[in-house]
Design a protein around this motif. Structure first.
Motif, short mmCIF file in Angstrom:
data_model
loop_
_atom_site.label_atom_id
_atom_site.label_comp_id
_atom_site.label_asym_id
_atom_site.label_seq_id
_atom_site.Cartn_x
_atom_site.Cartn_y
_atom_site.Cartn_z
N GLY A 7 5.91 6.49 -4.00
CA GLY A 7 4.22 7.83 -4.35
C GLY A 7 3.28 7.30 -3.59
O GLY A 7 2.72 8.85 -3.24
N THR A 8 2.79 5.69 -3.51
CA THR A 8 2.02 6.17 -1.81
C THR A 8 3.03 6.83 -0.22
O THR A 8 2.62 7.57 0.38
CB THR A 8 1.83 5.45 -1.29
OG1 THR A 8 1.95 3.85 -2.84
CG2 THR A 8 0.38 4.69 -0.38
N PRO A 32 1.31 10.02 -5.86
CA PRO A 32 0.91 8.86 -6.70
C PRO A 32 1.09 8.50 -8.68
O PRO A 32 1.92 7.60 -8.56
CB PRO A 32 -0.70 8.65 -6.68
CG PRO A 32 -0.76 9.11 -4.62
CD PRO A 32 0.50 10.43 -5.67
N GLN A 89 4.51 8.88 -9.47
CA GLN A 89 5.19 7.62 -9.93
C GLN A 89 4.64 7.28 -10.99
O GLN A 89 5.33 6.39 -11.03
CB GLN A 89 4.76 7.03 -8.43
CG GLN A 89 5.94 5.73 -8.11
CD GLN A 89 5.78 4.66 -7.59
OE1 GLN A 89 4.37 4.78 -6.93
NE2 GLN A 89 6.08 3.52 -7.30
#
Lengths: 959, 112
Positions: free
Chosen positions: A110-111, A19, A22
């Motif tokens: 990201g997640t 995360p 990102q």
């Protein structure tokens, strides 16, 4: 910690970073950073190929909870290696594919990669762990990451539904599996799978053997979506397609297969294992392929196809376990071929199904639909995609020269071989296996053809689509292209994997079937001559082609057979039944009424204490040796009892408070009678301050209405109250009559002066022996005082008027303290003198507290009492002028002193709050004792003053 | 003496529990403070009564009464003072803002 541990931990760590990556890198897709993770793991495991092939597994262990036999042991043998390569290899391709599939500007990539890497680490953990508890932990972690990935588009209702469904079913199975593991531990005394396998002869006759087997299988069947637990897999297709390709086709759903293979050496000899695994597998095979044929959504078709293929592999592992039935004879090698077919098909399935999922993802991505009724004629615009789809589908259908053909032939061989079995009633039922296998293969052939030809050939219907279709970008085509090529390579040169991967895996699944000098024959041949298998395949192609032609016209082939009864409805009904039922049950007792909760608590108290007293022997009521009672004491008891009983009958607030106060002062008298001077002092001051407090609140408090409740309300209350009273009387009597162990008090009496240098034992216990308790107590009090301050000062309703208390205060009111006009001359005159006497007394109490009655608590309360008197006589404003300190800071400062005294002992390498004392000659005071406990007591003193004054001032200032 | 003390403790608990179970906040507060008295006397009675001098070594007595319950009770008195004050303020603030001290009306609705 070894490199093998790092293989598991590396993806988990990168999941943490994802995360942030990102957020920090806006221009680069996070996927590019994640790509090296599976690549490096794949390279590392490949590097160990030689070692493992030579029968030299790698193992490493990190001790964890030694007392429970739990250690983080990793183990790389043939089976683990096969899975680790699948996980990292397909993982690499899926990450690459997802970079083009997910738009970094629109999606939370990201997640996404955090979840995906979490899964990768967990899955590697499952296949590399030797300890069953660790394996279970990783197993559930795969369920959780799968849940998160299915619900990736969490705003869609269907995603949430699918995620919850998969979670409930797989976690249910996981829990069952944990039960099985615990039973295995009970039988063998170890959580290590290798040790259990080494000790297997000892447990086969055990009574818990069959329950353990059933529970473990429940875990495997739910995870691998076997009938009737398969219902979660089609709904899991709501996940982004890379996830479906990775988790729900290539890896996670194979965890169940891994478990069956891994524990085969333990259970395989049992008839129940053979029957359950092969029967459930073959049932799932035919059911899944039949349902797949009827789907119109491409992904749903692939989901049911995955279910059926998983069933196929499962049944092969079941049939292969026949080898253990014949363990030690030459026949066992004959049946090992089934296991070999299973392993080979597992590789093949990962390859062709991965390619097909990616192809469907491309179609979905480029056209905006997956419905075969709206698709058609895509071949002309997407030639590369079409070619890959053709290879994948033909391989799935079992057509030469692709890899699926080989494993399907081997499956037929295994099914035919099983007819030769003469034990476990196979002489009767054996014929079913080849028949079902053949019919299921026809279904498989049909849906494979539907999948590729309905989508890519036929009339062009582009005008019905939302997007204008065109070929996918190269990055998206590359991963399925690799997989498609592998399908051809493995088909033409099967022995590439036969000796490197299949044989070591076979050795891990069947460690004991080989006779000395024997070797697994892992070679796979393309052509066996005109055998039964090849005729079966030809039959499949002929029948399949005919039925495919009829597919659109015959309802039986493309419409659901029944709609009234279905497993999904059972699941939905069950879930809503459980929801409603549990809500109803909870509503029965969680009424939101504190009175009801108190009733539960008191009832529990009565029943538990009464039952305990009845059952524990040694409780007796012995009235001998009780202390004598004088008339004076009898009067105090009488006064206490009468005032207490009168409280519920009081008509006014004032009366009720005075009666309660009387009870309090009577208790003070008891403290005097029972030789507790510290308690008597404390109780007296507290009682006085409490009355003041009540007077301050008086006008704010509601009037006491006469209890207008019905008898129905009051009678149960009365019965419960009487019950508690009686039980407490009995407890008091029993405690007096029987001593079941020595009191620890003698220690305090003996050592109080020697160890702590204090003669007031109660004070020594408070500040020295049990100093930590006191420390926490003043913290609790501090919190209570700040709570009161906040309640009064902070305006809960946002009402401006009551929030202006300081302004009101500064202006100087005529009313010095709420409701009390201090115009009493006598009070004013006397209190001037008395306050100083009380203050002096307070200091005396504090300083003498170590030896005589007194101490921080009592001294502090006494000082607060002096200020209260000042406030009553001259008004709160005077208090502020005479003592211009912020009492909240005083209490904070007091707690700080106490804390620092405690921390100070670290300097001398002593535990927190260790005290010391010594005797010194001081100017003015002479030979005196100095103790660090005094310093601690000073903290208590200041805190108590601060807290009490904060409370009084806060309440007094409120309008 | 212990017998009568035990009975008095029973009375304190009975009335305390009865008040705590009523609907009026004020009664509940008074009930808790009676319960506290009951607990204190219970602790003290448990250690047997009048078995020696007050627990001050300066008295140079042969026997002392048990100091441990006294230390526990001292802590409890001060804590219950804090809790009672908090309770008082909570009660009158609730009464000020909501206009009722009936527990049944204070419990709120299901949708809250």
């Amino acid at each position: 910690m070894s490199l093998l541990h790092a293989v598991i931990i590396f993806p988990l760590l990168s999941a943490l970073c994802s995360p942030y990556l990102q957020r920090m890198t806006i221009r680069i897709h996070t996927g590019w950073f994640m790509l090296p993770v599976p690549m490096l793991i794949f390279a590392y495991v490949m590097g160990k190929l030689q070692l493992v092939q030579e029968g030299d597994p790698i193992q490493a262990s990190i001790p964890w909870i030694a007392s429970l036999g739990i250690s983080f042991t990793v183990y790389l043998d043939g089976l683990s290696m096969l899975f680790a390569l699948l996980i990292s290899g397909i993982g690499f391709l899926v990450v690459l594919y997802s970079i083009y599939y997910l738009d970094r500007n629109k999606e939370a990539v990201g997640t996404f990669y955090a979840y995906l890497m979490l899964f990768m680490g967990a899955m590697l953990g499952v296949v590399l762990s030797d300890n069953m508890i660790v394996l279970y932990g990783f197993w559930e972690l795969t369920s959780i990451s799968s849940f998160l990935l299915i619900a990736f588009w969490f705003k869609r209702e269907k995603s949430k539904y699918g995620a919850l469904k998969s979670m409930l079913i797989t976690v249910f199975g996981g829990l069952a599996m944990l039960g099985g593991f615990v039973l295995l531990y009970v039988m063998t005394g170890t959580f290590s799978i290798r040790e259990i396998i080494g000790n297997v002869s000892a447990i086969t006759e055990h009574a818990l053997f069959v329950p353990a087997m059933l529970l473990v299988l429940l875990g495997a069947f739910t995870k691998s979506a076997q009938f009737p637990f398969h219902i979660w897999l089609p709904d899991a297709m709501e996940a982004p397609t890379p996830v479906s390709a990775y988790l729900h086709s290539a890896t996670m759903v194979k965890a169940g297969l891994y478990l069956v293979a891994r524990l085969s050496p333990v259970f395989a000899g049992a008839a129940g294992w053979f029957w359950l695994v092969s029967a459930v597998g073959i049932l799932t095979l035919i059911y899944g392929s039949y349902r797949a044929m009827k789907q119109t959504d491409l992904k749903a078709m692939l989901a049911f196809s995955t279910i059926s293929q998983l069933g196929l592999i499962m049944s092969l592992f079941g049939l292969g376990s026949a080898a253990s039935v014949y363990a030690g004879s030459t026949e066992s090698l004959f049946y090992v071929k089934a296991t070999m077919a299973g392993i080979f098909h597992m590789i093949n399935h990962a390859v062709f199904k991965g390619a097909l999922f990616m192809v469907v993802g491309i179609v979905d991505h480029e056209t905006g639909t997956r419905d075969i009724r709206r698709l058609g004629g895509l071949m002309s615009v997407m030639p590369v995609t079409f070619s890959i789809a053709l290879v994948g589908a033909f391989s799935m259908a079992g057509l030469p020269p692709f890899n699926g053909f080989l494993s399907k032939e081997m499956f037929f061989t295994a099914a035919l071989n099983i007819m030769e079995m003469d034990v476990l009633r196979m002489d009767v039922f054996g014929i079913l296996f080849p028949v079902i296998a053949w019919v299921a293969s026809i279904f498989t052939f049909i849906y494979s053809m539907v999948l590729v030809f309905r989508t890519f050939t036929g009339p062009k219907t582009f005008d019905k689509l939302e997007k204008k279709p065109h070929e996918a970008p190269i990055g998206m085509l590359l991963p399925p292209l690799v997989l498609g090529s592998l399908a051809v390579v493995f088909g033409l040169f099967p022995n590439l994997v036969a000796y490197t991967l299949i044989e070591p895996a076979l050795a891990a699944i069947h460690p004991s079937v080989l006779l000395p000098g024997q070797q697994f024959d892992a070679s796979i041949h393309f052509w066996h001559g005109w055998t039964t298998e090849i005729f079966m395949t030809i039959g499949v192609i002929c029948a399949g082609t005919v039925l495919y032609r009829l597919h659109r016209r015959v309802k039986l082939l493309h419409q659901p057979l029944f709609s009234a009864v279905s497993l999904n409805r059972t699941y939905d009904g069950g879930i809503s039944f459980l929801n409603l039922g549990s809500k109803r049950i909870t509503d029965c007792y969680m009424t939101g009424s504190i009175r009801h909760y108190l009733i539960y608590i008191f009832m529990f108290l009565i029943i538990s204490v009464a039952v305990t007293m009845g059952r524990v022997s040694g409780i007796r009521f012995d009235f001998a040796g009780f202390a004598p009672m004088s008339l004076y004491e009898a009067v105090v008891i009488f006064a206490l009892t009468v005032s207490v009983i009168a409280v519920p009958f009081a008509r006014t607030r004032m009366m009720a408070v005075i009666l309660t106060g009387t009870a309090g002062y009577m208790v003070t008298l008891f403290f005097v009678i029972f030789r507790a001077p510290d308690l008597a002092l404390t109780q007296m001051i507290v009682e006085t301050v409490s009355v003041t407090l009540f007077l301050l609140c008086f006008y704010h408090l509601p009037k006491l209405k006469k209890e207008a409740e019905t008898l129905r309300f009051r009678l149960p209350n009365l019965i419960i109250a009487l019950g508690v009273g009686m039980i407490m009387t009995l407890v008091a009597l029993a405690a007096n009559s029987s001593r079941s162990f020595e009191s620890i008090s003698d220690f305090f009496v003996k050592e109080s002066y020697n160890l702590a240098g204090g003669k007031n034992i109660v004070n020594v216990i408070l500040v020295d022996f049990r100093g930590f308790d006191t420390m926490l107590e003043i913290v609790v009090l501090g919190i209570a005082s700040y709570g009161i301050y906040a309640l009064i000062r902070l305006n809960l309703d946002g009402d401006e008027k009551s929030a202006t208390a300081p302004g009101y205060w500064e202006s100087g009111s005529k009313l010095p303290i709420n409701g009390i006009r201090s115009n009493d001359v006598i009070l004013r005159t006397i209190s001037k003198a008395v306050i100083f006497i009380i203050l002096t007394f307070s200091l005396y109490l504090f300083f003498s507290g170590h030896h005589e009655p007194g101490g921080g608590f009592i001294g502090g309360l006494m000082m607060a009492a002096a200020f209260v008197l000042l406030a009553m006589a001259f008004g709160i404003r005077t208090v502020r002028e005479v003592v211009p300190v912020d009492f909240r800071k005083v209490s904070a400062f007091g707690i700080l002193i106490a804390l620092l005294t405690g921390i100070g002992s670290f300097w001398f390498d002593a535990p927190f709050l260790s005290h010391t004392f010594g005797y010194h000659d001081l100017p003015l005071l002479g030979h005196s004792e100095l103790a660090t406990a005094m310093l601690f007591d000073l903290g208590v003193y200041l805190t108590i003053v601060g807290i009490t004054m904060t409370i009084i001032l806060a309440i007094g200032r409120d309008k | 003496m212990e017998l009568y003390m035990s009975l008095a403790i029973g009375v304190l608990f009975t009335v305390g529990v009865y008040l705590v179970l009523s609907k009026s906040l004020l009664r509940i507060i008074l009930g808790t403070s009676l319960l506290t008295h009951g607990v204190h006397l219970l602790l003290l009675t448990m250690s047997r009564l009048k078995t020696g001098a007050a627990p001050l070594l300066g008295q140079k007595a042969d026997a002392y009464v048990d100091p441990l319950p006294q230390a526990l009770i001292l802590t409890s008195i001060v804590i219950s003072f804090g809790v009672t004050s908090f309770f008082f303020v909570l009660a009158y603030k609730a009464y000020q803002n909501l206009g009722t001290d009936n527990m049944e009306q204070l419990k709120g609705d299901d949708d809250e």
